[in-house]
Design a protein around this motif. Structure first.
Motif: not given
Length: 137
Positions: A6-26
């Protein structure tokens, strides 16, 4: 499913959302970038996510979220008459980026909420793990 999974799934989802936020900011940072041609003008980018499931022995599995790529929008760039702009073509037009600020703000809000939800999942999992350790006392 183990608590570590469960921790690994949440961690990978958080990483994916950070990529999403970075592309949006760009996208928002390049919203006013113009070009002489439609091909030179900035085009909005969106990450593409993929769910990865790996099955192990004894019906154990690991799941995660991966960024499968970055999609460049094919929406048309609008052209604006601005003969004073240094990027204007011979006819006096510049091509604007195809970034829609409202869409980007909604996307950023959704990414932020998803990230926060995964933080809460990780905190709840941590509490359950700590409670399990306290059972032995």
């Amino acid at each position: 499913m183990s608590m570590l999974t469960a921790l690994k799934i949440s961690s990978s989802a958080m990483t994916a959302q950070m990529v999403r936020m970075n592309t949006t900011a760009s996208n928002l940072a390049n919203m006013d970038v113009v070009g002489t041609t439609s091909e030179e003008a900035y085009r909005a980018k969106k990450p593409i996510f993929k769910t990865v499931m790996e099955t192990h022995t004894n019906s154990n599995f690991e799941a995660s979220v991966k960024v499968n790529g970055i999609h460049v929008s094919d929406r048309a760039n609008t052209k604006r008459y601005d003969p004073q702009n240094p990027a204007a073509n011979d006819d006096g037009y510049v091509f604007m980026s195809n970034v829609n600020s409202i869409e980007e703000m909604v996307d950023m809000t959704n990414a932020s909420r998803s990230y926060q939800t995964n933080v809460e999942v990780m905190n709840a999992t941590k509490k359950m793990m700590m409670a399990t350790l306290q059972l032995g006392k």
